[in-house]
Design a protein around this motif. Structure first.
Motif, PDB file in Angstrom:
ATOM      1  N   PHE A  83      38.201  50.815  39.793  1.00 23.03           N
ATOM      2  CA  PHE A  83      37.590  51.076  41.106  1.00 23.03           C
ATOM      3  C   PHE A  83      38.466  52.047  41.885  1.00 23.03           C
ATOM      4  CE2 PHE A  83      40.072  48.167  44.005  1.00 23.03           C
ATOM      5  CZ  PHE A  83      40.886  47.604  43.036  1.00 23.03           C
ATOM      6  N   CYS A  86      41.697  51.168  43.793  1.00 24.55           N
ATOM      7  CA  CYS A  86      42.751  50.507  43.021  1.00 24.55           C
ATOM      8  C   CYS A  86      44.100  51.152  43.335  1.00 24.55           C
ATOM      9  CB  CYS A  86      42.459  50.621  41.532  1.00 24.55           C
ATOM     10  SG  CYS A  86      43.713  49.854  40.503  1.00 24.55           S
ATOM     11  N   CYS A  90      44.403  51.903  37.921  1.00 25.51           N
ATOM     12  CA  CYS A  90      43.346  52.914  37.749  1.00 25.51           C
ATOM     13  C   CYS A  90      43.863  54.348  37.858  1.00 25.51           C
ATOM     14  CB  CYS A  90      42.202  52.686  38.714  1.00 25.51           C
ATOM     15  SG  CYS A  90      41.289  51.188  38.349  1.00 25.51           S
ATOM     16  N   HIS A 176      40.796  43.492  37.469  1.00 28.74           N
ATOM     17  CA  HIS A 176      40.154  43.999  36.243  1.00 28.74           C
ATOM     18  C   HIS A 176      41.229  44.275  35.211  1.00 28.74           C
ATOM     19  CE1 HIS A 176      41.353  48.282  36.597  1.00 28.74           C
ATOM     20  NE2 HIS A 176      41.441  47.977  37.881  1.00 28.74           N
TER      21      HIS A 176
END
Ligand code: NI
Length: 216
Positions: A83, A86, A90, A176
């Motif tokens: 996302f 992040c 990420c 995640h």
């Protein structure tokens, strides 16, 4: 332990648990793929629906175009879920994927690099457009409705969860796992990688090796 450090520890533990769950699921997926490809003996029919990692989705790309896995048919896919808000994994992983694409050079056209958001509420088409452009001109950002994202994640066996985090923008983060998926031209699971486990040169080489091997 202060409340803050305790909640930070708990958060980290939870993040680790998510990553572990993905690893286990992927291990099961890898075993399934291996058994299905075993050259000798009778065909092994392994019915493990939840371990069947596949690229299947109906989403919207960062230009606003509706896309499915069919738009990438015949190409390998390098897929990462995350996302745009992040703070750590990420941006690091996407910068890493960009290096890998540069290292692939003109052979990068055989690989579709996909960044799929797990935070579609904030990661709208314009947000994704601006974000992916900051990493690599070839990087494709994919978003959708909450239901579309949930289904995509199910197909890839990706786990994610919204977690309250008072210090984060809008008061939340998305937990995640940090795996980069390599999917073959049939959209089936090939391998997973983590950014910190090998330099980009090694991953580029690994991808080219698999691409060449598949042609034989
Ligand atoms: Ni992230």
């Amino acid at each position: 332990m202060t409340d803050t450090s305790r909640s930070t520890s708990l958060r980290l533990l939870r993040r680790a648990a998510w990553a572990g769950a993905t690893a286990l699921a992927l291990l099961a997926g890898a075993v399934t793929v291996w058994r299905a490809n075993a050259p000798d003996g009778p065909p092994l029919v392994v019915v493990t629906g939840e371990a069947d990692v596949r690229s299947a989705f109906a989403l919207t790309d960062h230009t606003g175009r509706p896309v499915t896995e069919a738009n990438f048919a015949g190409r390998w896919q390098l897929v990462f879920f995350g996302f745009t808000n992040c703070p750590d994994v990420c941006p690091t992983t996407l910068a890493y994927m960009a290096s890998v694409l540069d290292l692939l050079g003109d052979r990068a056209d055989q690989v579709a690099p996909l960044f799929i958001t797990v935070d579609p509420a904030r990661d709208t088409v314009p947000v994704m457009a601006e974000y992916v452009a900051a990493f690599h001109p070839r990087l494709v950002g994919l978003t959708g409705t909450e239901a579309q994202i949930a289904e995509t994640a199910r197909n890839f066996l990706v786990f994610y969860e919204r977690m309250d985090e008072p210090s984060a923008p809008d008061g939340y983060l998305m937990a995640h796992a940090g795996y980069i998926y390599l999917m073959n031209p049939e959209g089936r699971f090939e391998a997973v990688f983590r950014e910190e486990r090998q330099p980009p040169e090694a991953l580029a080489e690994e991808i080219l090796m698999r691409v060449e091997k598949a042609k034989r």
